[in-house]
Write an enzyme that holds these catalytic residues in place. Structure first.
Site, PDB file in Angstrom:
ATOM      1  N   MET A   7      22.685  52.803  58.514  1.00  0.00           N
ATOM      2  CA  MET A   7      21.891  53.908  59.066  1.00  0.00           C
ATOM      3  C   MET A   7      21.650  54.995  58.024  1.00  0.00           C
ATOM      4  O   MET A   7      20.521  55.450  57.853  1.00  0.00           O
ATOM      5  CB  MET A   7      22.564  54.494  60.311  1.00  0.00           C
ATOM      6  CG  MET A   7      22.558  53.572  61.504  1.00  0.00           C
ATOM      7  SD  MET A   7      20.898  53.014  61.982  1.00  0.00           S
ATOM      8  CE  MET A   7      20.198  54.530  62.596  1.00  0.00           C
ATOM      9  N   ASP A  26      29.253  59.033  50.503  1.00  0.00           N
ATOM     10  CA  ASP A  26      30.081  58.144  51.292  1.00  0.00           C
ATOM     11  C   ASP A  26      31.543  58.488  50.987  1.00  0.00           C
ATOM     12  O   ASP A  26      31.827  59.525  50.403  1.00  0.00           O
ATOM     13  CB  ASP A  26      29.763  56.679  50.996  1.00  0.00           C
ATOM     14  CG  ASP A  26      30.055  55.773  52.184  1.00  0.00           C
ATOM     15  OD1 ASP A  26      29.131  55.429  52.927  1.00  0.00           O
ATOM     16  OD2 ASP A  26      31.249  55.415  52.370  1.00  0.00           O
ATOM     17  N   VAL A  83      27.982  58.509  60.191  1.00  0.00           N
ATOM     18  CA  VAL A  83      29.243  57.769  60.121  1.00  0.00           C
ATOM     19  C   VAL A  83      29.441  57.018  61.434  1.00  0.00           C
ATOM     20  O   VAL A  83      28.628  57.111  62.353  1.00  0.00           O
ATOM     21  CB  VAL A  83      30.433  58.710  59.803  1.00  0.00           C
ATOM     22  CG1 VAL A  83      30.235  59.377  58.442  1.00  0.00           C
ATOM     23  CG2 VAL A  83      30.642  59.758  60.879  1.00  0.00           C
ATOM     24  N   GLU A  85      30.487  55.684  65.065  1.00  0.00           N
ATOM     25  CA  GLU A  85      30.359  56.326  66.376  1.00  0.00           C
ATOM     26  C   GLU A  85      31.748  56.594  66.961  1.00  0.00           C
ATOM     27  O   GLU A  85      32.191  55.938  67.896  1.00  0.00           O
ATOM     28  CB  GLU A  85      29.519  55.408  67.289  1.00  0.00           C
ATOM     29  CG  GLU A  85      28.952  56.064  68.496  1.00  0.00           C
ATOM     30  CD  GLU A  85      27.796  57.004  68.221  1.00  0.00           C
ATOM     31  OE1 GLU A  85      27.221  57.485  69.193  1.00  0.00           O
ATOM     32  OE2 GLU A  85      27.468  57.295  67.061  1.00  0.00           O
ATOM     33  N   HIS A 133      19.099  61.152  66.571  1.00  0.00           N
ATOM     34  CA  HIS A 133      19.397  59.739  66.810  1.00  0.00           C
ATOM     35  C   HIS A 133      18.258  58.879  66.289  1.00  0.00           C
ATOM     36  O   HIS A 133      17.219  58.736  66.926  1.00  0.00           O
ATOM     37  CB  HIS A 133      19.618  59.502  68.307  1.00  0.00           C
ATOM     38  CG  HIS A 133      19.856  58.072  68.649  1.00  0.00           C
ATOM     39  ND1 HIS A 133      19.547  57.551  69.876  1.00  0.00           N
ATOM     40  CD2 HIS A 133      20.364  57.046  67.924  1.00  0.00           C
ATOM     41  CE1 HIS A 133      19.849  56.265  69.900  1.00  0.00           C
ATOM     42  NE2 HIS A 133      20.346  55.944  68.715  1.00  0.00           N
TER      43      HIS A 133
END
Length: 189
Positions: A7, A26, A83, A85, A133
């Site tokens: 994502m 990251d 990151v 969920e 989202h």
């Protein structure tokens, strides 16, 4: 962007293709660099198929900078976390970002169903936290749910909408309620 997985990398690709500078972070700078190389390979496949020019690829890839710490994001107007969920993970990240970002920086959370109010509660400035989202694959799917938390300001909402429109995405503003508009999440409470 914090989170250089599928994502986060997809959102980075979409932004860079539209000329927006991206810092990609990251767990380590090495992982961010590996994601950057994967993005380059994805762009190269598009070049090979005739869907992207080599010049456009090089311009886009130069706009993505792998970084290794939250402090590297201090000059950003918008930081999106992408990151896993997990509510506690997202809350911890928001709390950490608070200490490094300018007071006017928006924190966008790419969640498909976690309550924005709960994520924002970890921030000293919950009015600057908003849900963004993106749908998978983020660089190709046109819809973005823009989820306003109970304390999200009008300015935060407007700037988030501007960003999604810069990406040539279709934003839909939804309230912070179970499942937002398109998803269902079982552990809302």
């Amino acid at each position: 962007l914090v989170g250089a997985g599928m994502m986060g990398a997809g959102i980075a690709k979409a932004a860079a293709r539209r000329g927006i500078s991206v810092k990609l972070m990251d767990q380590s700078v090495e992982r961010a660099k590996a994601a950057h190389e994967q993005i380059r390979a994805d762009f190269q496949r598009q070049v090979d198929r005739g869907r992207l020019s080599a010049d456009a690829m090089e311009r886009a890839i130069r706009l993505i900078e792998p970084v290794g710490s939250h402090a590297d994001l201090s000059d950003r107007e918008l930081v999106i976390e992408a990151v896993f969920e997990d509510l506690e993970l997202k809350q911890g990240l928001v709390k950490s970002l608070d200490t490094h970002l300018s007071p006017n920086c928006i924190i966008g959370t790419n969640t498909s169903g976690l309550p924005i109010a709960k994520i924002a509660s970890a921030s000293a400035k919950p009015d600057r936290v908003i849900g963004l989202h993106f749908f998978s694959p983020a660089d190709r799917m046109p819809l973005v749910e823009v989820i306003r938390g109970p304390e999200t300001t009008d300015d935060c909402l407007a700037r988030s909408l501007d960003f999604t429109l810069q990406l040539k995405k279709t934003p839909i503003v939804v309230r912070d309620a179970r499942g937002f508009f398109t998803s269902r999440y079982r552990d809302w409470e």
